[in-house]
Design an enzyme around this catalytic site. Structure first.
Site, PDB file in Angstrom:
ATOM      1  N   ASP A   1      25.863  23.655  77.150  1.00 31.10           N
ATOM      2  CA  ASP A   1      27.125  22.978  77.441  1.00 31.10           C
ATOM      3  C   ASP A   1      27.654  22.390  76.139  1.00 31.10           C
ATOM      4  O   ASP A   1      27.040  22.547  75.078  1.00 31.10           O
ATOM      5  CB  ASP A   1      26.943  21.891  78.508  1.00 31.10           C
TER       6      ASP A   1
ATOM      7  N   GLY B   1      27.258  26.671  80.522  1.00 26.78           N
ATOM      8  CA  GLY B   1      28.116  25.599  81.019  1.00 26.78           C
ATOM      9  C   GLY B   1      27.450  24.836  82.140  1.00 26.78           C
ATOM     10  O   GLY B   1      28.099  24.398  83.084  1.00 26.78           O
ATOM     11  N   GLY B   2      26.140  24.648  82.043  1.00 29.73           N
ATOM     12  CA  GLY B   2      25.342  24.134  83.147  1.00 29.73           C
ATOM     13  C   GLY B   2      25.250  22.638  83.284  1.00 29.73           C
ATOM     14  O   GLY B   2      24.490  22.140  84.128  1.00 29.73           O
TER      15      GLY B   2
ATOM     16  N   ASP C   1      29.597  26.488  72.860  1.00 34.10           N
ATOM     17  CA  ASP C   1      30.948  26.728  73.362  1.00 34.10           C
ATOM     18  C   ASP C   1      31.003  28.178  73.805  1.00 34.10           C
ATOM     19  O   ASP C   1      30.794  29.087  72.990  1.00 34.10           O
ATOM     20  CB  ASP C   1      31.953  26.463  72.237  1.00 34.10           C
TER      21      ASP C   1
ATOM     22  N   HIS D   1      36.500  29.850  87.888  1.00 29.85           N
ATOM     23  CA  HIS D   1      37.734  29.434  88.572  1.00 29.85           C
ATOM     24  C   HIS D   1      38.598  28.491  87.735  1.00 29.85           C
ATOM     25  O   HIS D   1      39.777  28.308  88.024  1.00 29.85           O
ATOM     26  CB  HIS D   1      37.396  28.760  89.911  1.00 29.85           C
TER      27      HIS D   1
END
Length: 443
Positions: free
Chosen positions: A291, A268-269, A341, A361
């Site tokens: 990503d 997810g960079g 994903d 988060h």
């Protein structure tokens, strides 16, 4: 006989005095004066580097926490509560000043500053309103009012400087944040979209709807923040978010201990700006940036305006960014970009380390478990997991016996009578936590 209240004031004052002594010793040993609040921020100033000194960092935390608690102790509680209720004005004014490129206009004017009329002229905005905006910020030590209605930058306001001529910023609004450090973009996004979402907290608690968060209520959408940002009409907001995300840095993991040729998977960079910074210092690391497709492959919208030089409509933003900042990694095939994903099986089986930077988060516990299980399934016995995120610590003192029950849970505590988590000194963590709660994804 000294009352408990007065005794507490003295203890707080002593904490501040002792912290000042510590800071003075460090700066005296370096023969460097402390940076002035009235002067613009200069990252090359040796005094700024000393702020990273562990002694100075600890003393700064104590001063921030003690000064806030001291003020809260002696101030009228009604005044304190009302000021807190109206603190949104600070966010709104800070965003307005940044959007109007006030910092850059004042930088060009020099230390004498400018009258509000001249500051407002390039943006064609109301000078009386702008003066009131800057005055509110000045009483919070952001900007400085030199004489009535004449303002100049100070150390805090100048960190918003985008580093471009003001004329360039006004001529092309869509590219005003392009090529900047990202800090102004982060501030603007926080004071815009984040503030609007958090403003809906009471509404969604009192009148809840299934799956609706503060962001959804504020923007009248059922999709997630990420869905909203990727709409064609929100290109500028997406750019600002991406550029603002680049301003985060972190410490705490020894990347040099990884073997040469080891694979760092940036899960997810985004465009991989953090893994790029790591690779610059550790050129033996191979990097895989993962990503979603619209971030990795489909750069048609953002590639022409995020980074220079511009690339064509079929160009890849990620590769372009790495070519500009670490071309050797692109040329040698040491960096790869994968559409992935993280709810599906992890395709890299030989990683030295998986890095999840500010990912956890934004997702519910159930989804976080799903993400981590996919990483564990692909991990080798030696694979490391690096999670970069905020840890929210209670404002209540926890007995040491309870801390020891959870490995790694023991953390330093501030000296009494300070709040054990340093209170306002660590406020950024708690702001971040509430921001995440307005866009937490559950599906």
């Amino acid at each position: 006989m000294t009352s408990i209240g007065i005794s507490t004031l003295r203890r707080l004052a002593n904490i501040i005095n002792e912290a000042i002594d510590d800071i003075e010793r460090v700066y005296a040993a370096a023969d460097t004066p402390l940076s002035s609040l009235d002067a613009p921020f200069n990252p090359a100033d040796p005094a700024e580097a000393l702020l990273q000194n562990p002694i100075v960092e600890g003393a700064t935390l104590n001063i921030m926490a003690a000064a806030s608690q001291l003020s809260a102790t002696v101030a009228s509680p009604a005044a304190s509560a009302l000021n807190a209720a109206q603190a949104y004005h600070i966010s709104a004014c800070l965003r307005a000043a940044s959007e109007m490129n006030v910092v850059e206009v004042l930088r060009e004017a020099g230390p004498a500053g400018l009258h509000a009329r001249e500051i407002a002229a390039p943006s064609k905005t109301d000078p009386l309103l702008l003066a009131r905006i800057l005055r509110l910020l000045a009483i919070h030590n952001i900007f400085r009012e030199v004489t009535p209605n004449v303002f100049t930058n100070n150390r805090i306001s100048s960190v918003l400087d985008k580093g471009k001529p003001s004329k360039v910023l006004f001529e092309n609004r869509n590219e005003r944040l392009t090529g900047t450090s990202g800090f102004a973009a982060l501030v603007e996004f926080s004071a815009d979209h984040n503030m609007k979402g958090v403003a809906m907290l009471a509404d969604i608690m009192l009148h809840p709807k299934e799956g609706e968060l503060g962001f959804n209520r504020a923007y009248r959408t059922t999709g997630s923040l990420w869905d909203w940002l990727h709409r064609p009409e929100n290109v500028y907001q997406m750019q600002r978010f991406d550029i603002g995300s680049c301003s985060h840095t972190f410490r705490g993991f020894n990347w040099s201990e990884l073997p040469t040729g080891g694979v760092l998977v940036d899960v997810g960079g985004g465009i991989g700006h953090i893994s790029l910074a790591i690779a610059q210092k550790n050129p033996g690391l191979r990097v895989v940036v993962q990503d979603l497709e619209d971030t990795i492959k489909d750069s048609k919208i953002v590639s022409r305006s995020l980074y220079k030089p511009p690339v064509n409509k079929t160009g890849n933003l990620n590769i372009q960014y790495w070519k500009e900042n670490l071309p050797s990694h692109v040329e040698s095939g040491m960096v790869d970009f994968q559409v992935h994903d993280f709810y599906t099986p992890q395709p890299v089986p030989n990683a030295a380390v998986f890095m999840l930077r500010y990912i956890m988060h934004d997702w519910s516990d159930e989804l976080v478990v799903k993400i981590l299980r996919h990483l564990r399934d692909a991990a080798q016995p030696t694979t490391k997991l690096v999670v970069v995120d905020k840890i929210v610590v209670s404002a209540a003192r926890v007995p040491d016996s309870k801390k020891e029950a959870i490995p790694g849970a023991a953390r330093p505590s501030a000296p009494a009578p300070l709040l054990p988590n340093w209170g306002v000194g660590k406020a950024e963590v708690y702001y971040y936590d509430l921001t995440a709660s307005t866009r937490l994804c559950t599906h």
